[in-house]
Every structure is written in structure tokens, then in C-alpha cells.
Write a protein that holds these residues in place. Structure first.
Motif, PDB file in Angstrom:
ATOM      1  N   GLY A  40       0.802  -1.216   0.000  1.00 25.94           N
ATOM      2  CA  GLY A  40       0.000   0.000   0.000  1.00 25.94           C
ATOM      3  C   GLY A  40       0.835   1.266   0.000  1.00 25.94           C
ATOM      4  O   GLY A  40       2.061   1.234   0.164  1.00 25.94           O
ATOM      5  N   ILE A  41       0.154   2.390  -0.139  1.00 25.09           N
ATOM      6  CA  ILE A  41       0.814   3.692  -0.233  1.00 25.09           C
ATOM      7  C   ILE A  41       1.585   4.036   1.039  1.00 25.09           C
ATOM      8  O   ILE A  41       2.733   4.475   0.973  1.00 25.09           O
ATOM      9  CB  ILE A  41      -0.222   4.793  -0.545  1.00 25.09           C
ATOM     10  N   ALA A  42       0.961   3.851   2.201  1.00 29.29           N
ATOM     11  CA  ALA A  42       1.610   4.235   3.461  1.00 29.29           C
ATOM     12  C   ALA A  42       2.896   3.447   3.686  1.00 29.29           C
ATOM     13  O   ALA A  42       3.926   4.011   4.079  1.00 29.29           O
ATOM     14  CB  ALA A  42       0.649   4.028   4.628  1.00 29.29           C
ATOM     15  N   GLU A  43       2.846   2.146   3.415  1.00 29.42           N
ATOM     16  CA  GLU A  43       4.021   1.309   3.609  1.00 29.42           C
ATOM     17  C   GLU A  43       5.098   1.665   2.581  1.00 29.42           C
ATOM     18  O   GLU A  43       6.290   1.694   2.888  1.00 29.42           O
ATOM     19  CB  GLU A  43       3.657  -0.169   3.509  1.00 29.42           C
ATOM     20  N   ALA A  44       4.667   1.938   1.348  1.00 33.01           N
ATOM     21  CA  ALA A  44       5.618   2.334   0.296  1.00 33.01           C
ATOM     22  C   ALA A  44       6.325   3.625   0.700  1.00 33.01           C
ATOM     23  O   ALA A  44       7.551   3.751   0.549  1.00 33.01           O
ATOM     24  CB  ALA A  44       4.895   2.512  -1.032  1.00 33.01           C
ATOM     25  N   GLN A  45       5.572   4.574   1.241  1.00 31.95           N
ATOM     26  CA  GLN A  45       6.161   5.837   1.678  1.00 31.95           C
ATOM     27  C   GLN A  45       7.167   5.597   2.802  1.00 31.95           C
ATOM     28  O   GLN A  45       8.269   6.147   2.789  1.00 31.95           O
ATOM     29  CB  GLN A  45       5.066   6.792   2.159  1.00 31.95           C
ATOM     30  N   SER A  46       6.809   4.769   3.767  1.00 31.66           N
ATOM     31  CA  SER A  46       7.689   4.491   4.898  1.00 31.66           C
ATOM     32  C   SER A  46       8.979   3.813   4.440  1.00 31.66           C
ATOM     33  O   SER A  46      10.071   4.150   4.908  1.00 31.66           O
ATOM     34  CB  SER A  46       6.955   3.607   5.913  1.00 31.66           C
ATOM     35  N   ILE A  47       8.861   2.874   3.515  1.00 26.24           N
ATOM     36  CA  ILE A  47      10.037   2.180   2.980  1.00 26.24           C
ATOM     37  C   ILE A  47      10.899   3.143   2.169  1.00 26.24           C
ATOM     38  O   ILE A  47      12.124   3.178   2.312  1.00 26.24           O
ATOM     39  CB  ILE A  47       9.602   0.948   2.152  1.00 26.24           C
ATOM     40  N   ALA A  48      10.257   3.947   1.328  1.00 29.56           N
ATOM     41  CA  ALA A  48      10.999   4.904   0.491  1.00 29.56           C
ATOM     42  C   ALA A  48      11.772   5.906   1.341  1.00 29.56           C
ATOM     43  O   ALA A  48      12.929   6.222   1.054  1.00 29.56           O
ATOM     44  CB  ALA A  48      10.040   5.632  -0.446  1.00 29.56           C
ATOM     45  N   ILE A  49      11.142   6.407   2.386  1.00 28.33           N
ATOM     46  CA  ILE A  49      11.800   7.371   3.273  1.00 28.33           C
ATOM     47  C   ILE A  49      13.060   6.758   3.877  1.00 28.33           C
ATOM     48  O   ILE A  49      14.117   7.382   3.935  1.00 28.33           O
ATOM     49  CB  ILE A  49      10.822   7.860   4.367  1.00 28.33           C
ATOM     50  N   GLN A  50      12.959   5.494   4.283  1.00 29.64           N
ATOM     51  CA  GLN A  50      14.119   4.828   4.884  1.00 29.64           C
ATOM     52  C   GLN A  50      15.190   4.526   3.841  1.00 29.64           C
ATOM     53  O   GLN A  50      16.381   4.718   4.101  1.00 29.64           O
ATOM     54  CB  GLN A  50      13.667   3.543   5.592  1.00 29.64           C
TER      55      GLN A  50
END
Length: 195
Positions: A40-50
């Protein structure tokens, strides 16, 4: 080999469909195969940020979990992707707290986001490799596999939608001038009415 070690190969920033799903690509540590996972979007954002070593103004959920477990004296030793069925990966977080090993069930996207924050290994069971891994040489198969899994997930989600949900989605699609989706929601509503 009962399991293999994985690394995060990449994350697609292009939406896989109108639902806003993203593809997380995991690769075997020697790059023999890849495992695509729809997230999902939220998890993708969290992974991308890291992955990009960025920092958000306020802690994201995965940052909060890490802060909490650090304060409680637990450390994430590894992530283990142990099962796959109908397009869904099942994972386990393996925390160490003193002498105790704590195994906690987790969505794979959340587990990967935490693994990146702890810089801990990610493993996948041999059976899951057999079911989902795609040889590196066959990149077109990866794309086809992602589309197939996304279609399975969409079909399962659509089956759970109520008539009210469909009416709301139809109205949103029309408002956003997404006539392809509007047509699909209309057809789903008509099919339910004729049952």
C-alpha cells in the motif's frame, strides 16, 4: 536450503492501478531471483523514506514502533517471510528481548519497513521461493506476475464491497472523471442487483 536471505532491490513509484498499490521488489542476496510484493501507499512511503535516508517531521508508525521496542530493550533480529497464499505474503518479526526470542506475526510490508530501520536480515522460506520467485533473467515475467497478483487482490477486495461502498466509489470516480472505474463500479452494482 530451507530459506534464503533477501535484500530490498527497489520500490516502484508508479501506481500499479487506480487503487494506488505499489510494487516492492525483493532480491536474493546474490541476485539469483526476485520476489515482487504488492504493498500500500503508506508502507511504500515508509520504505521509500528509509531507503533514501530521509526524515519526516513527525515519527511515522514504523519509527514509533522502533522507538518503543528500543525503549523496552527489544531488538529486531530478523524478518522471516514464511508463507504465501492467494497473493498474500505472511511474515514474522523475530525480536530478541534478553534471552527470549519473540515471534510476532506481521504484514510483510510492515516487516520490511522495520527491517530497514533495524538494518536486520530478511529471510524467505524455500517453499515461498518456489511459489513466488522469478529468475532475474526473466524481467517480463515479473511484470506479468505483479499484474496477476494485483488482479487477485482487486477481485478479493471487490467481493467484500457493500452496495453502499460501490455507490460511493461510483460517485467518487464520476467526480474525478475516472470514467473507466465508474463504468466498472456501475457494472458491479448492476450485477448485484440482478442476482
Amino acid at each position: 536450503m530451507d530459506r534464503a536471505r533477501l535484500k530490498v532491490f527497489g520500490l516502484s513509484y508508479k501506481s500499479m492501478s487506480h487503487t494506488g498499490a505499489y510494487a516492492l521488489i525483493l532480491a536474493e542476496e546474490h541476485d539469483a531471483f526476485r520476489v515482487p510484493i504488492i504493498i500500500g501507499i503508506a508502507e511504500a512511503q515508509s520504505i521509500a523514506i528509509q531507503l533514501e535516508n530521509l526524515h519526516s517531521q513527525r515519527p511515522l508508525t514504523h519509527d514509533l514502533i522502533k522507538s518503543l521496542t528500543d525503549r523496552l530493550g527489544a531488538t529486531l533480529e530478523e524478518v522471516f517471510i514464511y508463507y504465501w497464499e492467494a497473493g498474500i505474503f505472511y511474515s514474522e518479526l523475530r525480536f530478541r528481548h534478553g534471552e527470549e526470542l519473540l515471534k510476532i506475526d506481521s504484514r510483510t510490508s510492515d516487516a520490511i519497513a522495520l527491517a530497514l530501520r533495524y538494518d536486520c536480515p530478511i529471510y524467505i522460506a524455500a517453499k515461498v521461493i518456489e511459489q513466488t520467485a522469478i529468475p532475474v533473467a526473466d524481467t517480463e515475467v515479473i511484470k506479468e506476475h505483479l499484474e496477476k497478483v494485483q488482479a487477485q487482490i482487486e477481485k478479493a477486495k471487490e467481493a467484500e464491497l457493500t452496495e453502499e461502498d460501490l455507490k460511493r466509489l461510483l460517485a467518487e470516480a464520476v467526480k474525478n472523471e475516472d470514467y473507466e472505474s465508474a463504468s466498472r463500479y456501475r457494472d458491479m452494482l448492476n450485477a448485484r442487483k440482478s442476482e
